[in-house]
Design a protein around this motif. Structure first.
Motif, short mmCIF file in Angstrom:
data_model
loop_
_atom_site.label_atom_id
_atom_site.label_comp_id
_atom_site.label_asym_id
_atom_site.label_seq_id
_atom_site.Cartn_x
_atom_site.Cartn_y
_atom_site.Cartn_z
N LEU A 103 0.81 -1.21 0.00
CA LEU A 103 0.00 0.00 0.00
C LEU A 103 0.85 1.27 0.00
O LEU A 103 1.89 1.34 0.66
N PHE A 104 0.35 2.27 -0.73
CA PHE A 104 0.93 3.61 -0.70
C PHE A 104 -0.20 4.63 -0.65
O PHE A 104 -1.25 4.45 -1.30
N ALA A 105 0.01 5.70 0.08
CA ALA A 105 -0.91 6.85 0.05
C ALA A 105 -0.63 7.66 -1.22
O ALA A 105 0.48 7.60 -1.77
N PRO A 106 -1.63 8.39 -1.70
CA PRO A 106 -1.39 9.24 -2.87
C PRO A 106 -0.65 10.52 -2.51
O PRO A 106 -0.94 11.16 -1.49
N ALA A 107 0.34 10.89 -3.32
CA ALA A 107 1.02 12.17 -3.17
C ALA A 107 0.17 13.27 -3.80
O ALA A 107 -0.86 13.01 -4.43
N GLU A 108 0.59 14.52 -3.64
CA GLU A 108 -0.17 15.64 -4.19
C GLU A 108 -0.32 15.55 -5.70
O GLU A 108 -1.34 15.96 -6.25
N ASP A 109 0.68 15.01 -6.37
CA ASP A 109 0.61 14.88 -7.83
C ASP A 109 -0.10 13.59 -8.27
O ASP A 109 -0.18 13.29 -9.45
N GLY A 110 -0.61 12.82 -7.30
CA GLY A 110 -1.34 11.61 -7.61
C GLY A 110 -0.50 10.34 -7.62
O GLY A 110 -1.05 9.24 -7.68
N SER A 111 0.81 10.48 -7.57
CA SER A 111 1.69 9.32 -7.58
C SER A 111 1.76 8.67 -6.20
O SER A 111 1.13 9.15 -5.24
N CYS A 112 2.51 7.59 -6.07
CA CYS A 112 2.70 6.95 -4.77
C CYS A 112 3.54 7.86 -3.87
O CYS A 112 4.65 8.26 -4.23
N HIS A 113 3.01 8.16 -2.68
CA HIS A 113 3.78 8.98 -1.74
C HIS A 113 4.92 8.14 -1.18
O HIS A 113 4.70 7.02 -0.70
N PRO A 114 6.16 8.65 -1.24
CA PRO A 114 7.31 7.82 -0.85
C PRO A 114 7.45 7.58 0.65
O PRO A 114 8.17 6.66 1.05
N SER A 115 6.76 8.38 1.48
CA SER A 115 7.02 8.26 2.92
C SER A 115 5.79 8.32 3.81
O SER A 115 5.85 7.92 4.97
N GLU A 116 4.66 8.79 3.30
CA GLU A 116 3.48 8.96 4.15
C GLU A 116 2.85 7.61 4.50
O GLU A 116 2.60 6.78 3.60
N PRO A 117 2.57 7.35 5.77
CA PRO A 117 1.89 6.11 6.14
C PRO A 117 0.49 6.05 5.55
O PRO A 117 -0.10 7.07 5.17
N VAL A 118 -0.04 4.83 5.48
CA VAL A 118 -1.37 4.60 4.93
C VAL A 118 -2.24 3.99 6.03
O VAL A 118 -1.85 3.01 6.65
N THR A 119 -3.42 4.58 6.24
CA THR A 119 -4.37 4.05 7.21
C THR A 119 -5.61 3.56 6.47
O THR A 119 -6.22 4.31 5.70
N VAL A 120 -5.96 2.30 6.69
CA VAL A 120 -7.11 1.69 6.01
C VAL A 120 -7.95 0.92 7.03
O VAL A 120 -7.43 0.40 8.01
N PRO A 121 -9.27 0.84 6.81
CA PRO A 121 -10.12 0.02 7.68
C PRO A 121 -9.95 -1.47 7.35
O PRO A 121 -10.06 -1.86 6.19
N VAL A 122 -9.69 -2.26 8.37
CA VAL A 122 -9.61 -3.71 8.23
C VAL A 122 -10.70 -4.30 9.13
O VAL A 122 -10.56 -4.29 10.35
N ASP A 123 -11.79 -4.72 8.52
CA ASP A 123 -12.93 -5.26 9.26
C ASP A 123 -13.36 -4.35 10.40
O ASP A 123 -13.54 -4.78 11.54
N GLY A 124 -13.50 -3.07 10.07
CA GLY A 124 -14.04 -2.11 11.03
C GLY A 124 -13.05 -1.52 11.99
O GLY A 124 -13.42 -0.70 12.85
N GLN A 125 -11.77 -1.89 11.87
CA GLN A 125 -10.74 -1.32 12.74
C GLN A 125 -9.64 -0.71 11.87
O GLN A 125 -9.18 -1.34 10.92
N LEU A 126 -9.22 0.51 12.23
CA LEU A 126 -8.20 1.19 11.43
C LEU A 126 -6.84 0.56 11.67
O LEU A 126 -6.45 0.25 12.80
N ARG A 127 -6.12 0.36 10.57
CA ARG A 127 -4.77 -0.20 10.65
C ARG A 127 -3.86 0.66 9.80
O ARG A 127 -4.20 1.04 8.67
N THR A 128 -2.69 0.98 10.32
CA THR A 128 -1.74 1.84 9.63
C THR A 128 -0.48 1.06 9.27
O THR A 128 0.06 0.32 10.10
N VAL A 129 -0.04 1.22 8.01
CA VAL A 129 1.23 0.64 7.57
C VAL A 129 2.08 1.77 6.99
O VAL A 129 1.56 2.80 6.55
N GLN A 130 3.36 1.57 6.98
CA GLN A 130 4.26 2.56 6.40
C GLN A 130 4.15 2.55 4.88
O GLN A 130 3.60 1.60 4.29
N ALA A 131 4.66 3.57 4.23
CA ALA A 131 4.62 3.64 2.77
C ALA A 131 5.28 2.40 2.17
O ALA A 131 6.42 2.07 2.52
#
Length: 232
Positions: A127-155
């Motif tokens: 997983l990657f978060a989107p950068a301002e230009d729409g590309s993969c952000h090289p360093s921003e963590p990504v937070t996604v819901p996993v079965d109703g609980q938020l989980r964060t992974v690094q870029a």
């Protein structure tokens, strides 16, 4: 991909579905002639117009075992309904990600989706978060819901889902995925699906495979519909 390879993959994939007691709708087993007849019926075909059905891709790489995905779109709404905020605004797919077979890094502009491990091995998502230009952000963590609980992974971090687990991916989130330890049966529940325009890949690759017609098709793929209707 050769049509003979596609035919073999379809048969193998259908057997994998059935091994999990997953039964496809009747139109999955229509011959090309039956599908084309439906497309020429008065008022057209909901199945063809909404691109429901079989979908096998190697993303133009020519090596399905390492880069590819097996999909079947069970149901699908219309983008016009989604934009209007009413009607059939959802879609459902069943997929197979084979062991170590990568679906390449991509994002969607419109579609929000739940990706569900329905059985088999682990489903691994990078997983990657989107950068301002729409590309993969090289360093921003990504937070996604996993079965109703938020989980964060690094870029570029890996999210691993066991059978029964699922993740929600909102538009813009970059993701690639594959099976670990075995082939994986994947469910997808999403807003309206448009694979022709709403897949943005990190690489310059096509969404659909180029098919070499070395034998007759057992069943048409969604990417066949327009071409085969035009020459029918």
């Amino acid at each position: 991909m050769k049509r003979s390879q596609v035919n073999a993959i379809l048969e193998e994939g259908d057997a994998f579905f059935k091994s999990f007691s997953y039964t496809l709708p009747p139109f999955a087993y229509w011959s090309p002639e039956e599908m084309l007849a439906d497309g020429k019926s008065p008022g057209g075909s909901m199945i063809i117009d909404r691109r429901m059905g079989w979908d096998i891709t190697d993303y133009g790489k020519g090596d399905f075992s390492s880069t590819g995905l097996f999909l079947f779109t069970v149901r699908n709404g219309l983008l016009s309904d989604l934009q209007a905020g009413g009607g059939m605004v959802y879609a459902e797919k069943i997929m197979i990600s084979k062991k170590d077979q990568v679906a390449p890094m991509h994002k969607h502009i419109i579609k929000a989706e739940d990706i569900i491990n329905r059985g088999g091995g682990k489903l691994v998502l990078e997983l990657f978060a989107p950068a301002e230009d729409g590309s993969c952000h090289p360093s921003e963590p990504v937070t996604v819901p996993v079965d109703g609980q938020l989980r964060t992974v690094q870029a570029g971090g890996l999210l691993k889902l066991d059978p029964g687990e699922s993740v929600t991916l909102l538009p813009g989130v970059w993701h690639a995925f594959w099976g670990e330890g075995g082939d994986v049966l994947i469910g997808e529940v999403s807003t309206v699906n448009d694979d022709e325009t709403d897949n943005i890949f990190q690489e310059d690759i096509p969404r659909f495979a180029d098919i070499e017609e070395d034998v007759a098709p057992n069943h048409l793929l969604v990417s066949d519909y327009t071409k085969w209707l035009a020459k029918a």
